[in-house]
Design a protein around this motif. Structure first.
Motif, PDB file in Angstrom:
ATOM      1  N   SER A  65       0.652  -1.266   0.014  1.00 21.06           N
ATOM      2  CA  SER A  65       0.082  -0.041  -0.050  1.00 21.06           C
ATOM      3  C   SER A  65       0.941   1.117   0.009  1.00 21.06           C
ATOM      4  O   SER A  65       1.676   1.246   0.852  1.00 21.06           O
ATOM      5  CB  SER A  65      -0.791  -0.098   1.219  1.00 21.06           C
ATOM      6  N   PHE A  66       0.589   2.105  -0.987  1.00 21.01           N
ATOM      7  CA  PHE A  66       1.346   3.595  -1.165  1.00 21.01           C
ATOM      8  C   PHE A  66       0.387   4.786  -0.698  1.00 21.01           C
ATOM      9  O   PHE A  66      -1.018   4.410  -1.240  1.00 21.01           O
ATOM     10  CB  PHE A  66       2.001   3.654  -2.518  1.00 21.01           C
ATOM     11  N   PRO A  67       0.822   5.813  -0.349  1.00 21.00           N
ATOM     12  CA  PRO A  67       0.143   6.938  -0.421  1.00 21.00           C
ATOM     13  C   PRO A  67      -0.528   7.347  -1.698  1.00 21.00           C
ATOM     14  O   PRO A  67      -1.775   7.895  -1.654  1.00 21.00           O
ATOM     15  CB  PRO A  67       0.827   8.005   0.147  1.00 21.00           C
ATOM     16  N   HIS A  68       0.176   7.264  -2.520  1.00 17.08           N
ATOM     17  CA  HIS A  68      -0.182   7.633  -3.875  1.00 17.08           C
ATOM     18  C   HIS A  68       0.986   7.229  -4.985  1.00 17.08           C
ATOM     19  O   HIS A  68       1.907   6.520  -4.672  1.00 17.08           O
ATOM     20  CB  HIS A  68      -0.301   9.322  -4.094  1.00 17.08           C
ATOM     21  N   GLU A  96      -2.684   1.992  -4.191  1.00 13.16           N
ATOM     22  CA  GLU A  96      -2.463   3.541  -3.922  1.00 13.16           C
ATOM     23  C   GLU A  96      -3.749   4.280  -3.494  1.00 13.16           C
ATOM     24  O   GLU A  96      -4.543   4.319  -4.407  1.00 13.16           O
ATOM     25  CB  GLU A  96      -1.574   4.302  -4.914  1.00 13.16           C
ATOM     26  N   ALA A  97      -3.537   5.265  -2.654  1.00 17.35           N
ATOM     27  CA  ALA A  97      -4.517   5.910  -2.057  1.00 17.35           C
ATOM     28  C   ALA A  97      -5.117   6.935  -2.793  1.00 17.35           C
ATOM     29  O   ALA A  97      -6.154   7.718  -2.711  1.00 17.35           O
ATOM     30  CB  ALA A  97      -4.474   5.933  -0.587  1.00 17.35           C
ATOM     31  N   LEU A 103      -6.458   9.125   4.232  1.00 18.99           N
ATOM     32  CA  LEU A 103      -6.145   7.939   5.014  1.00 18.99           C
ATOM     33  C   LEU A 103      -7.037   6.997   5.118  1.00 18.99           C
ATOM     34  O   LEU A 103      -6.733   5.703   5.176  1.00 18.99           O
ATOM     35  CB  LEU A 103      -5.995   8.766   6.356  1.00 18.99           C
ATOM     36  N   ASN A 104      -8.482   7.418   5.103  1.00 20.44           N
ATOM     37  CA  ASN A 104      -9.362   6.482   5.069  1.00 20.44           C
ATOM     38  C   ASN A 104      -9.528   5.444   3.842  1.00 20.44           C
ATOM     39  O   ASN A 104      -9.665   4.087   4.211  1.00 20.44           O
ATOM     40  CB  ASN A 104     -10.871   6.872   5.185  1.00 20.44           C
ATOM     41  N   LYS A 105      -9.100   5.953   2.858  1.00 17.81           N
ATOM     42  CA  LYS A 105      -8.934   5.192   1.570  1.00 17.81           C
ATOM     43  C   LYS A 105      -7.775   4.054   1.551  1.00 17.81           C
ATOM     44  O   LYS A 105      -8.034   2.949   1.374  1.00 17.81           O
ATOM     45  CB  LYS A 105      -8.693   6.135   0.500  1.00 17.81           C
ATOM     46  N   GLN A 106      -6.752   4.484   2.294  1.00 19.63           N
ATOM     47  CA  GLN A 106      -5.703   3.711   2.300  1.00 19.63           C
ATOM     48  C   GLN A 106      -6.208   2.354   3.428  1.00 19.63           C
ATOM     49  O   GLN A 106      -5.735   1.372   3.048  1.00 19.63           O
ATOM     50  CB  GLN A 106      -4.281   4.425   3.041  1.00 19.63           C
ATOM     51  N   ILE A 107      -6.681   2.666   4.397  1.00 23.85           N
ATOM     52  CA  ILE A 107      -7.170   1.820   5.366  1.00 23.85           C
ATOM     53  C   ILE A 107      -8.051   0.809   4.805  1.00 23.85           C
ATOM     54  O   ILE A 107      -7.932  -0.376   4.814  1.00 23.85           O
ATOM     55  CB  ILE A 107      -7.894   2.477   6.541  1.00 23.85           C
ATOM     56  N   SER A 108      -9.186   1.397   4.027  1.00 20.75           N
ATOM     57  CA  SER A 108     -10.071   0.536   3.510  1.00 20.75           C
ATOM     58  C   SER A 108      -9.308  -0.298   2.318  1.00 20.75           C
ATOM     59  O   SER A 108      -9.638  -1.671   2.168  1.00 20.75           O
ATOM     60  CB  SER A 108     -10.953   1.302   2.506  1.00 20.75           C
ATOM     61  N   GLN A 109      -8.309   0.299   1.437  1.00 20.76           N
ATOM     62  CA  GLN A 109      -7.576  -0.706   0.489  1.00 20.76           C
ATOM     63  C   GLN A 109      -6.865  -1.761   1.220  1.00 20.76           C
ATOM     64  O   GLN A 109      -6.801  -3.037   0.547  1.00 20.76           O
ATOM     65  CB  GLN A 109      -6.626   0.230  -0.184  1.00 20.76           C
ATOM     66  N   ILE A 110      -6.239  -1.427   2.328  1.00 20.33           N
ATOM     67  CA  ILE A 110      -5.424  -2.588   3.027  1.00 20.33           C
ATOM     68  C   ILE A 110      -6.314  -3.798   3.558  1.00 20.33           C
ATOM     69  O   ILE A 110      -6.084  -4.718   3.536  1.00 20.33           O
ATOM     70  CB  ILE A 110      -4.690  -1.992   4.285  1.00 20.33           C
ATOM     71  N   GLU A 111      -7.392  -3.024   4.260  1.00 24.09           N
ATOM     72  CA  GLU A 111      -8.529  -4.251   4.488  1.00 24.09           C
ATOM     73  C   GLU A 111      -9.083  -4.903   3.530  1.00 24.09           C
ATOM     74  O   GLU A 111      -8.986  -6.394   3.767  1.00 24.09           O
ATOM     75  CB  GLU A 111      -9.573  -3.374   5.048  1.00 24.09           C
TER      76      GLU A 111
END
Length: 357
Positions: A65-68, A96-97, A103-111
């Motif tokens: 997972s990357f920030p962008h 990538e979020a 932040l919420n998108k990154q969390i969702s993508q990792i989940e």
């Protein structure tokens, strides 16, 4: 250690536009530093020669997972993780979020990655603290979590593959402080450390500010913002309006990249110089053309490769270093020809890779 690393990198001069397949494949052994105790950037470090596994024992599924992926810095990390996945023979999903506000998108993508069956997770974190609850949940399932590049405050992570952004900021600050020692005459600097709240930004800001203390560098402005080009360009333009007597624009690689044409269009190239506190192809090009003074390299590609190797080691019960990162050094016009770009930059023409099977 610094002399050893520079000497090793100097052994093969390489152009920025052509990272060869051979140099990328033979990336090891490489000198690194190991923090002990782990997870504390202030811990003592020891020198270590890093050699990865030859191959994974099975095609593990690794989620990254990357920030962008909006700039060439993260493109270099993508190149590092995906090429190492191919070399080791593991599968990989990269997400990538879209930016440091997501932040919420990154969390969702990792989940979603974990739900889809990821055996290990590698995270370039948007927030130093904001992922800690998620990491606790992932680790409760005995899934390794590797912190890459940005820094995560959770003590439950498996390992870190990263350097001190405090030291990155400090190296740029030290470079400027040597040019403007106390009593030499004030030099006004505008400083653009990156998005507020990101662990690497707070560290870089602290390192830079401390390094210029006692010199004639006068920090007249500190402006935070996402590392998208539009955001950084607006920050630079606003600052130039407020401080027409600046001597330097210093900050993220994106800041440096956008500052060059802005200063040129305003006829300020001779008055205001540019420096970065990390390295990208745009910074490399700016150095080559004499438009950017200097930038430390954190060997981005190597950080990505090492993160993947650590993840596989953790999965297979092999020994691994819990906190490791390449040694830092400053690239400037004097040592430009000695810089091995394969440690830091994706090859010219490389496109983002999101899946390795």
């Amino acid at each position: 250690m610094k002399r050893t690393l520079v000497g090793l990198l100097a052994s093969t001069a390489i152009s920025f536009a052509a990272v060869t397949a051979a140099s990328a494949a033979n990336w090891f052994p490489v000198p690194v530093q190991v923090w002990e105790p782990a997870f504390d950037m202030d811990s003592p470090r020891r020198d270590f020669t890093y050699v990865p596994l030859d191959k994974a024992s099975k095609p593990w599924e690794v989620c990254v997972s990357f920030p962008h992926m909006k700039d060439a810095y993260w493109l270099g990390v993508d190149y590092g993780v995906t090429e190492e996945a191919k070399r080791l023979g593991v599968k990989m999903q990269v997400v990538e979020a879209g930016g440091y506000t997501e932040l919420n998108k990154q969390i969702s993508q990792i989940e979603d990655c974990v739900s889809a069956g990821a055996d290990a997770v590698i995270i370039g974190a948007i927030s130093a603290d904001g992922l800690n609850n998620l990491i606790q949940e992932i680790r409760s399932k005995d899934i390794p979590v590797i912190d890459v590049i940005n820094g995560i405050s959770s003590k439950e992570i498996t390992a870190k593959s990263l350097v001190s952004f405090g030291e990155m900021g400090a190296k740029t600050g030290e470079y400027l402080a040597k040019l403007h020692p106390a009593g030499s005459g004030k030099a006004k600097v505008a400083w653009f450390p990156g998005p507020s709240g990101a662990g690497w930004v707070e560290a870089g800001n602290a390192g830079f500010a401390k390094a210029v203390e006692g010199s004639d560098i006068e920090l007249v402005e500190t402006k935070y913002g996402d590392t998208g080009k539009e955001v950084q360009a607006k920050l630079v333009e606003d600052t130039l309006e407020a401080h027409p007597d600046l001597a330097y624009v210093v900050g993220t690689a994106v800041t440096a990249e956008v500052a060059v044409p802005i200063l040129r269009s305003r006829g300020l190239t001779d008055q205001i110089k540019v420096a970065s506190y990390y390295f990208t192809p745009g910074v490399a090009q700016g150095l080559k053309r004499g438009q950017i003074l200097a930038a430390p390299t954190d060997s981005t590609v190597l950080q990505g490769r090492i993160a993947v190797d650590i993840a596989v080691r953790a999965l297979e019960g092999e020994p691994y270093e819990k906190h490791v990162g390449p040694a830092l050094y400053v690239v400037h016009q004097g040592n430009l020809g000695e810089f091995d770009a394969s440690s830091t930059l994706a090859p010219d023409g490389f496109k983002p890779v999101f899946r390795v099977d």
